[in-house]
Write a protein that holds these residues in place. Structure first.
Motif, PDB file in Angstrom:
ATOM      1  N   ARG A   1       0.823  -1.212   0.000  1.00  0.00           N
ATOM      2  CA  ARG A   1       0.000   0.000   0.000  1.00  0.00           C
ATOM      3  C   ARG A   1       0.857   1.262   0.000  1.00  0.00           C
ATOM      4  N   VAL A   2       1.940   1.249   0.745  1.00  0.00           N
ATOM      5  CA  VAL A   2       2.833   2.410   0.741  1.00  0.00           C
ATOM      6  C   VAL A   2       3.487   2.559  -0.632  1.00  0.00           C
ATOM      7  N   GLN A   3       3.936   1.439  -1.208  1.00  0.00           N
ATOM      8  CA  GLN A   3       4.530   1.474  -2.546  1.00  0.00           C
ATOM      9  C   GLN A   3       3.532   2.024  -3.561  1.00  0.00           C
ATOM     10  N   GLN A   4       2.299   1.522  -3.519  1.00  0.00           N
ATOM     11  CA  GLN A   4       1.313   1.935  -4.514  1.00  0.00           C
ATOM     12  C   GLN A   4       0.772   3.334  -4.265  1.00  0.00           C
ATOM     13  N   THR A   5       0.839   3.819  -3.043  1.00  0.00           N
ATOM     14  CA  THR A   5       0.519   5.226  -2.811  1.00  0.00           C
ATOM     15  C   THR A   5       1.496   6.110  -3.562  1.00  0.00           C
ATOM     16  N   ALA A   6       2.786   5.729  -3.505  1.00  0.00           N
ATOM     17  CA  ALA A   6       3.793   6.475  -4.262  1.00  0.00           C
ATOM     18  C   ALA A   6       3.549   6.355  -5.757  1.00  0.00           C
ATOM     19  N   VAL A   7       3.227   5.140  -6.226  1.00  0.00           N
ATOM     20  CA  VAL A   7       2.956   4.929  -7.659  1.00  0.00           C
ATOM     21  C   VAL A   7       1.773   5.780  -8.105  1.00  0.00           C
ATOM     22  N   TRP A   8       0.727   5.827  -7.292  1.00  0.00           N
ATOM     23  CA  TRP A   8      -0.475   6.588  -7.648  1.00  0.00           C
ATOM     24  C   TRP A   8      -0.165   8.079  -7.740  1.00  0.00           C
ATOM     25  N   LEU A   9       0.566   8.609  -6.779  1.00  0.00           N
ATOM     26  CA  LEU A   9       0.919  10.023  -6.807  1.00  0.00           C
ATOM     27  C   LEU A   9       1.808  10.349  -7.999  1.00  0.00           C
ATOM     28  N   ILE A  10       2.766   9.475  -8.282  1.00  0.00           N
ATOM     29  CA  ILE A  10       3.677   9.704  -9.407  1.00  0.00           C
ATOM     30  C   ILE A  10       2.929   9.622 -10.729  1.00  0.00           C
ATOM     31  N   ALA A  11       2.060   8.612 -10.873  1.00  0.00           N
ATOM     32  CA  ALA A  11       1.291   8.475 -12.113  1.00  0.00           C
ATOM     33  C   ALA A  11       0.388   9.680 -12.330  1.00  0.00           C
ATOM     34  N   GLY A  12      -0.269  10.141 -11.264  1.00  0.00           N
ATOM     35  CA  GLY A  12      -1.111  11.321 -11.398  1.00  0.00           C
ATOM     36  C   GLY A  12      -0.314  12.565 -11.740  1.00  0.00           C
ATOM     37  N   ALA A  13       0.860  12.697 -11.115  1.00  0.00           N
ATOM     38  CA  ALA A  13       1.708  13.854 -11.396  1.00  0.00           C
ATOM     39  C   ALA A  13       2.166  13.850 -12.855  1.00  0.00           C
ATOM     40  N   ARG A  14       2.539  12.686 -13.352  1.00  0.00           N
ATOM     41  CA  ARG A  14       2.976  12.598 -14.748  1.00  0.00           C
ATOM     42  C   ARG A  14       1.843  12.887 -15.718  1.00  0.00           C
ATOM     43  N   LEU A  15       0.668  12.386 -15.397  1.00  0.00           N
ATOM     44  CA  LEU A  15      -0.482  12.633 -16.273  1.00  0.00           C
ATOM     45  C   LEU A  15      -0.800  14.124 -16.340  1.00  0.00           C
ATOM     46  N   LEU A  16      -0.839  14.782 -15.196  1.00  0.00           N
ATOM     47  CA  LEU A  16      -1.104  16.215 -15.175  1.00  0.00           C
ATOM     48  C   LEU A  16      -0.010  17.000 -15.894  1.00  0.00           C
ATOM     49  N   ALA A  17       1.251  16.596 -15.679  1.00  0.00           N
ATOM     50  CA  ALA A  17       2.359  17.306 -16.313  1.00  0.00           C
ATOM     51  C   ALA A  17       2.323  17.161 -17.826  1.00  0.00           C
ATOM     52  N   THR A  18       1.975  15.977 -18.300  1.00  0.00           N
ATOM     53  CA  THR A  18       1.904  15.758 -19.752  1.00  0.00           C
ATOM     54  C   THR A  18       0.831  16.641 -20.373  1.00  0.00           C
ATOM     55  N   LEU A  19      -0.322  16.761 -19.686  1.00  0.00           N
ATOM     56  CA  LEU A  19      -1.380  17.632 -20.190  1.00  0.00           C
ATOM     57  C   LEU A  19      -0.960  19.102 -20.137  1.00  0.00           C
ATOM     58  N   ALA A  20      -0.278  19.479 -19.044  1.00  0.00           N
ATOM     59  CA  ALA A  20       0.146  20.873 -18.892  1.00  0.00           C
ATOM     60  C   ALA A  20       1.251  21.239 -19.860  1.00  0.00           C
ATOM     61  N   ALA A  21       2.073  20.247 -20.242  1.00  0.00           N
ATOM     62  CA  ALA A  21       3.217  20.529 -21.110  1.00  0.00           C
ATOM     63  C   ALA A  21       2.768  21.102 -22.455  1.00  0.00           C
ATOM     64  N   GLY A  22       1.698  20.546 -23.003  1.00  0.00           N
ATOM     65  CA  GLY A  22       1.216  21.048 -24.286  1.00  0.00           C
ATOM     66  C   GLY A  22       0.762  22.492 -24.189  1.00  0.00           C
ATOM     67  N   ALA A  23       0.019  22.820 -23.138  1.00  0.00           N
ATOM     68  CA  ALA A  23      -0.434  24.200 -22.956  1.00  0.00           C
ATOM     69  C   ALA A  23       0.742  25.139 -22.708  1.00  0.00           C
ATOM     70  N   LEU A  24       1.722  24.669 -21.940  1.00  0.00           N
ATOM     71  CA  LEU A  24       2.887  25.498 -21.652  1.00  0.00           C
ATOM     72  C   LEU A  24       3.694  25.776 -22.913  1.00  0.00           C
ATOM     73  N   ALA A  25       3.875  24.750 -23.738  1.00  0.00           N
ATOM     74  CA  ALA A  25       4.631  24.935 -24.981  1.00  0.00           C
ATOM     75  C   ALA A  25       3.910  25.891 -25.926  1.00  0.00           C
ATOM     76  N   ALA A  26       2.576  25.878 -25.896  1.00  0.00           N
ATOM     77  CA  ALA A  26       1.824  26.789 -26.761  1.00  0.00           C
ATOM     78  C   ALA A  26       2.045  28.239 -26.360  1.00  0.00           C
ATOM     79  N   VAL A  27       2.370  28.472 -25.077  1.00  0.00           N
ATOM     80  CA  VAL A  27       2.558  29.836 -24.588  1.00  0.00           C
ATOM     81  C   VAL A  27       4.011  30.283 -24.708  1.00  0.00           C
ATOM     82  N   VAL A  28       4.944  29.450 -24.260  1.00  0.00           N
ATOM     83  CA  VAL A  28       6.358  29.858 -24.196  1.00  0.00           C
ATOM     84  C   VAL A  28       7.245  29.106 -25.181  1.00  0.00           C
ATOM     85  N   GLY A  29       6.687  28.177 -25.944  1.00  0.00           N
ATOM     86  CA  GLY A  29       7.481  27.418 -26.895  1.00  0.00           C
ATOM     87  C   GLY A  29       8.105  26.186 -26.252  1.00  0.00           C
ATOM     88  N   VAL A  30       8.645  25.312 -27.099  1.00  0.00           N
ATOM     89  CA  VAL A  30       9.243  24.065 -26.606  1.00  0.00           C
ATOM     90  C   VAL A  30      10.471  24.357 -25.747  1.00  0.00           C
TER      91      VAL A  30
END
Length: 450
Positions: free
Chosen positions: A369-398
């Motif tokens: 459970r402790v391991q998967q709590t870390a996995v869940w937080l990391i997976a969620g963080a990566r998912l949000l970052a991937t979505l945010a990356a596209g919007a960020l690149a549209a504003v400031v470039g790659v």
């Protein structure tokens, strides 16, 4: 006067005699079976990682949207099922869960070549296979990562994790290159039979594992699924060492994912290094990962786990700076290859160290459970970052998105510096005192018997 009977073999797991030799991983049959099975399955999965996109794009003529959907189907279970998988890993026999998920994965992967031979292969079939395989992988990893402290003595956990990560680096690279060759020789659909066979080998290896310690929860009424998940998350958030480790790792994953989203794109389009240059950089990452796993244990012994984590998280963004300064040409390519290798050394050494610390501190019945709590937080963080990356690149470039990622990656160093992790001078092995944290509530006596 009669001679006292010899001490039973299992007694040495708790208190070794002074003259007993130090335990090693050499000749440890259960760990060797675990190591071989996991490495074989990862090599097979790396073959599938090459073959599936080829099947989708070349043989089925998938659109970019369908390819993206296929990639999302692989990733989605990591976020959706991570926490329930942690409960399953703590409630069930980890060895049995590993073997069962391997057998199920072998069947699921074999569906693709079977449908191809019958002329019934389609994108919906690939979506279903990707979702099922992703779910089985989450369940498998909930057991396979958390089982290490049950397989080996506490003081061997860092060496075991380092060996696993080193082998995974080799298996992943070998599987990727072998997959590329196999797709050319056998065809993409037939290559998945190799992955199916690798899961069968892994299942057989898992059946050969016997754990040295029983990590199941003591007898008594079991909490419901949601209460069990809350119990694991609450432990992570309360513990003064687990909390900064997990939150720092999740923050790092979020910041890093912004950069990795455009890493290959920037190399190929802005720096014009082509597939050969990208291959050289990725190959350097594999070699760096291997080196980092091999030296992690020695670094921990010499300078302490807290210092290893601080240096690892500090070196990582520094080695990302050459990408922002690079220009087309072989000279800069050599610099990027070297920087990527050093970056991978730092990342893998830090990953191995933080995983070992978390496993050493965690009560046995909460490992998954402790391991998967870390996995869940990391997976969620990566998912949000991937979505945010596209919007960020549209504003400031790659280039601006890459710079933002590098700046954000300095944050974990500051977080670790103000946390108790900085004070760790040695791995917390059971009864070993921790700086200012010896009396964590709810853990008295739990780590002593691991």
């Amino acid at each position: 006067m009669s001679t006292p009977p010899p001490r039973p073999a299992h007694d040495g797991a708790l208190r070794a005699a002074p003259s007993a030799p130090a335990p090693t991983l050499r000749g440890h049959r259960s760990f060797q079976a675990y190591w071989l099975g996991e490495m074989t399955a990862l090599a097979g999965s790396s073959v599938s990682a090459v073959a599936l996109p080829v099947i989708a794009a070349v043989e089925l003529g998938a659109t970019p949207g369908q390819v993206s959907t296929l990639a999302s189907a692989v990733m989605a279970p990591g976020f959706l099922l991570a926490l329930p998988a942690g409960v399953a890993g703590d409630r069930c026999s980890k060895q049995r869960l590993m073997a069962t998920t391997d057998l199920a994965s072998a069947v699921v992967v074999a569906v693709v070549p079977a449908c191809w031979a019958a002329g019934a292969l389609s994108m919906p079939v690939l979506y279903c296979v990707a979702l099922l395989l992703g779910a089985l992988t989450v369940l498998h990893q909930a057991a396979s990562i958390a089982i290490v402290p049950e397989l080996v003595d506490p003081d061997l956990v860092p060496a075991a994790n380092a060996r696993v990560l080193a082998s995974f680096a080799v298996a992943r690279s070998a599987g990727t290159y072998a997959g590329s060759a196999a797709v050319s020789l056998l065809g993409a659909a037939r290559c998945l039979l190799l992955d199916s066979a690798s899961y069968l080998v892994s299942a057989w290896c898992a059946s050969r594992i016997s754990t040295a310690r029983d990590a199941r929860r003591p007898a008594g009424p079991r909490p419901g699924m949601f209460k069990a998940i809350r119990e694991g998350m609450a432990y992570v958030l309360r513990d003064p060492l687990q909390r900064p480790l997990v939150l720092t790792t999740a923050y790092h994953a979020c910041a890093d994912s912004i950069g990795t989203t455009f890493f290959a794109f920037y190399l190929l389009t802005q720096l014009d290094y082509g597939s050969a240059g990208l291959g050289l950089v990725l190959g350097a990452v594999g070699l760096g990962s291997l080196a980092g796993a091999l030296i992690a244990g020695r670094l921990v012994q010499r300078i302490g786990p807290g210092t290893v984590l601080l240096i690892g998280f500090a070196v990582y963004p520094v080695c990302g700076a050459p990408l922002l300064l690079a220009r087309p040409g072989p000279g800069w390519l050599v610099v990027l290859v070297a920087a990527s290798a050093v970056k991978a050394v730092a990342a893998t050494a830090a990953t191995s160290t933080q995983r070992s610390i978390r496993q050493q501190l965690c009560p046995p019945h909460l490992q998954s459970r402790v391991q998967q709590t870390a996995v869940w937080l990391i997976a969620g963080a990566r998912l949000l970052a991937t979505l945010a990356a596209g919007a960020l690149a549209a504003v400031v470039g790659v280039w601006g998105a890459l710079l933002t990622s590098m700046v954000l990656l300095l944050g974990p160093v500051a977080l670790l510096w103000v946390s108790p992790i900085r004070e760790l001078r040695a791995m917390p092995l059971g009864a070993a005192p921790l700086p200012a944290h010896a009396g964590r509530p709810g853990e008295e006596g739990e780590d002593r018997v691991r």
